[in-house]
Design an enzyme around this catalytic site. Structure first.
Site, PDB file in Angstrom:
ATOM      1  CG  ASP A 217      -1.830   1.177   1.327  1.00 19.72           C
ATOM      2  OD1 ASP A 217      -1.635   2.165   0.588  1.00 19.72           O
ATOM      3  OD2 ASP A 217      -2.771   1.125   2.136  1.00 19.72           O
ATOM      4  CB  VAL A 218       2.110   3.478  -2.702  1.00 19.76           C
ATOM      5  CG1 VAL A 218       2.521   2.302  -3.567  1.00 19.76           C
ATOM      6  CG2 VAL A 218       0.864   4.162  -3.263  1.00 19.76           C
TER       7      VAL A 218
ATOM      8  CG  ASN B  24       0.546   1.871 -12.484  1.00 20.70           C
ATOM      9  OD1 ASN B  24       0.181   2.475 -13.495  1.00 20.70           O
ATOM     10  ND2 ASN B  24      -0.296   1.116 -11.782  1.00 20.70           N
TER      11      ASN B  24
ATOM     12  CE1 TYR C  17      -4.328  11.442 -11.271  1.00 25.72           C
ATOM     13  CE2 TYR C  17      -4.312  13.027 -13.076  1.00 25.72           C
ATOM     14  CZ  TYR C  17      -4.082  11.744 -12.597  1.00 25.72           C
ATOM     15  OH  TYR C  17      -3.594  10.771 -13.462  1.00 25.72           O
TER      16      TYR C  17
ATOM     17  CE  LYS D  42      -0.613  10.849 -11.495  1.00 22.53           C
ATOM     18  NZ  LYS D  42       0.051   9.553 -11.291  1.00 22.53           N
TER      19      LYS D  42
ATOM     20  CB  THR E 280      -8.030   2.320 -16.463  1.00 26.28           C
ATOM     21  OG1 THR E 280      -7.991   3.723 -16.169  1.00 26.28           O
ATOM     22  CG2 THR E 280      -6.856   1.941 -17.346  1.00 26.28           C
TER      23      THR E 280
HETATM   24  P1  NAP Z   1      -6.858   2.414 -12.123  1.00 22.69           P
HETATM   25  O1  NAP Z   1      -7.404   1.458 -13.111  1.00 22.69           O
HETATM   26  O2  NAP Z   1      -7.780   3.142 -11.220  1.00 22.69           O
HETATM   27  O3  NAP Z   1      -5.738   1.651 -11.267  1.00 22.69           O
HETATM   28  C1  NAP Z   1      -5.087   2.296 -10.224  1.00 22.69           C
HETATM   29  C2  NAP Z   1      -4.211   1.293  -9.518  1.00 22.69           C
HETATM   30  O4  NAP Z   1      -3.548   1.977  -8.432  1.00 22.69           O
HETATM   31  C3  NAP Z   1      -5.004   0.130  -8.899  1.00 22.69           C
HETATM   32  O5  NAP Z   1      -4.250  -1.042  -8.960  1.00 22.69           O
HETATM   33  C4  NAP Z   1      -5.154   0.588  -7.442  1.00 22.69           C
HETATM   34  O6  NAP Z   1      -5.334  -0.480  -6.528  1.00 22.69           O
HETATM   35  C5  NAP Z   1      -3.785   1.209  -7.252  1.00 22.69           C
HETATM   36  N1  NAP Z   1      -3.706   2.027  -6.047  1.00 22.69           N
HETATM   37  C6  NAP Z   1      -4.385   3.151  -5.712  1.00 22.69           C
HETATM   38  N2  NAP Z   1      -4.028   3.555  -4.488  1.00 22.69           N
HETATM   39  C7  NAP Z   1      -3.114   2.667  -4.035  1.00 22.69           C
HETATM   40  C8  NAP Z   1      -2.374   2.530  -2.849  1.00 22.69           C
HETATM   41  N3  NAP Z   1      -2.500   3.393  -1.818  1.00 22.69           N
HETATM   42  N4  NAP Z   1      -1.491   1.509  -2.737  1.00 22.69           N
HETATM   43  C9  NAP Z   1      -1.347   0.623  -3.736  1.00 22.69           C
HETATM   44  N5  NAP Z   1      -2.042   0.662  -4.894  1.00 22.69           N
HETATM   45  C10 NAP Z   1      -2.917   1.689  -5.017  1.00 22.69           C
HETATM   46  O7  NAP Z   1      -6.021   3.573 -12.847  1.00 22.69           O
HETATM   47  P2  NAP Z   1      -5.062   3.558 -14.126  1.00 22.69           P
HETATM   48  O8  NAP Z   1      -5.736   4.361 -15.174  1.00 22.69           O
HETATM   49  O9  NAP Z   1      -4.557   2.197 -14.437  1.00 22.69           O
HETATM   50  O10 NAP Z   1      -3.879   4.477 -13.552  1.00 22.69           O
HETATM   51  C11 NAP Z   1      -2.550   4.010 -13.351  1.00 22.69           C
HETATM   52  C12 NAP Z   1      -1.635   5.221 -13.316  1.00 22.69           C
HETATM   53  O11 NAP Z   1      -1.716   5.914 -14.569  1.00 22.69           O
HETATM   54  C13 NAP Z   1      -2.001   6.254 -12.253  1.00 22.69           C
HETATM   55  O12 NAP Z   1      -0.836   6.749 -11.650  1.00 22.69           O
HETATM   56  C14 NAP Z   1      -2.703   7.341 -13.040  1.00 22.69           C
HETATM   57  O13 NAP Z   1      -2.623   8.607 -12.417  1.00 22.69           O
HETATM   58  C15 NAP Z   1      -1.942   7.290 -14.350  1.00 22.69           C
HETATM   59  N6  NAP Z   1      -2.649   7.873 -15.491  1.00 22.69           N
HETATM   60  C16 NAP Z   1      -3.797   7.308 -15.951  1.00 22.69           C
HETATM   61  C17 NAP Z   1      -4.441   7.868 -17.048  1.00 22.69           C
HETATM   62  C18 NAP Z   1      -5.702   7.278 -17.639  1.00 22.69           C
HETATM   63  O14 NAP Z   1      -6.267   7.871 -18.597  1.00 22.69           O
HETATM   64  N7  NAP Z   1      -6.185   6.142 -17.162  1.00 22.69           N
HETATM   65  C19 NAP Z   1      -3.915   9.017 -17.651  1.00 22.69           C
HETATM   66  C20 NAP Z   1      -2.736   9.562 -17.159  1.00 22.69           C
HETATM   67  C21 NAP Z   1      -2.108   8.971 -16.077  1.00 22.69           C
HETATM   68  P3  NAP Z   1      -6.803  -0.932  -6.008  1.00 22.69           P
HETATM   69  O15 NAP Z   1      -7.364  -1.869  -7.064  1.00 22.69           O
HETATM   70  O16 NAP Z   1      -6.493  -1.624  -4.731  1.00 22.69           O
HETATM   71  O17 NAP Z   1      -7.636   0.306  -5.854  1.00 22.69           O
END
Ligand code: NAP
Length: 211
Positions: free
Chosen positions: A59-60, A86, A155, A159, A190
């Site tokens: 848990d980060v 990530n 957010y 970042k 996602t």
């Molecule tokens: P997502 O589907 O919501 O997945 C987020 C992941 O982070 C999940 O595995 C979640 O775990 C985990 N997480 C959240 N809080 C945590 C914690 N305290 N400790 C450990 N794990 C934790 O989001 P995603 O779109 O894949 O995003 C991944 C990364 O890409 C993020 O950093 C996000 O800001 C970045 N990003 C995403 C987008 C986009 O369009 N999707 C765009 C730019 C940047 P749980 O399942 O346990 O909640």
């Protein structure tokens, strides 16, 4: 064998990064804060042929959990070639800067900015032992100062600050031949990005895996 730790590897972009790194022959430690979700994700990847993927409880947002994960990791491997920070949250998608709660701002910074720094510090001894390790921070165009706009202050701040952490660690860790980069995956389908996003998780993971 090359080794990698991916935080938040149980779903979304992190899961696709785990698959992409396993495809390249890495032994992957899939970080997840939830045992069920982490183990299920590993089982899916193993079923797909990626036998060298294993769950690491992480848990980060918790300094204790980060320390525990680093200790466990050190018992499983003597080096770490790649850390992919990530895991992230987007808690203020619809909020504006004047009204968003202080708690949401602090929780976002804790997970998206402080977490990656603390994870990097905790696994640094293993990264140093790899020779030419890489830290990849999954950032966002929403944190880019030259493209800054209104909305989502927590957010966006998290970042922008993560990009600062990237530059600072890059300067401080170059002496150990550790590269540190930020990458934006684009707008990805996602749970965070939503179904209207333009990119698949594989497309989102591509640059992160390349870095
Ligand atoms: P997502 O589907 O919501 O997945 C987020 C992941 O982070 C999940 O595995 C979640 O775990 C985990 N997480 C959240 N809080 C945590 C914690 N305290 N400790 C450990 N794990 C934790 O989001 P995603 O779109 O894949 O995003 C991944 C990364 O890409 C993020 O950093 C996000 O800001 C970045 N990003 C995403 C987008 C986009 O369009 N999707 C765009 C730019 C940047 P749980 O399942 O346990 O909640």
């Amino acid at each position: 064998m090359k080794t990698a730790l991916v935080t938040g590897g149980n779903k979304g972009i992190g899961y696709a990064v785990c698959a992409g790194l396993a495809e390249k022959g890495f032994r992957v430690f899939l970080g997840s804060r939830d045992a069920g979700r982490g183990q299920q994700a590993c089982a899916r990847l193993q079923k797909a042929g990626h036998k060298q993927v294993e769950w690491l409880p992480l848990d980060v947002a918790s300094a204790d959990s980060i320390q525990g994960a680093a200790t466990q990791l050190a018992s499983l491997t003597d080096h770490l070639d790649a850390l992919v920070n990530n895991a992230g949250v987007y808690l203020d998608e619809k909020a504006d800067a004047l009204t968003v709660s202080t708690q949401v701002i602090l929780d976002t910074l804790n997970t998206n900015t402080v977490g990656p720094l603390l994870v990097a510090r905790a696994v640094l001894p293993l990264l140093k032992k790899a020779g030419h390790a890489q830290i990849v921070n999954v950032s966002s165009g929403m944190g880019q100062l030259t493209d800054m706009n209104g909305g989502s202050v927590a957010y966006r701040m998290s970042k922008s600050a993560l990009n600062a952490v990237t530059r600072i660690l890059s300067a401080e860790l170059s002496a150990f031949h550790i590269g540190v980069n930020s990458g934006c995956p684009g707008w990805v389908k996602t749970d965070m990005g939503g179904s209207g996003a333009t990119r698949s998780v594989e497309q989102g993971a591509y640059t992160i895996v390349w870095l």
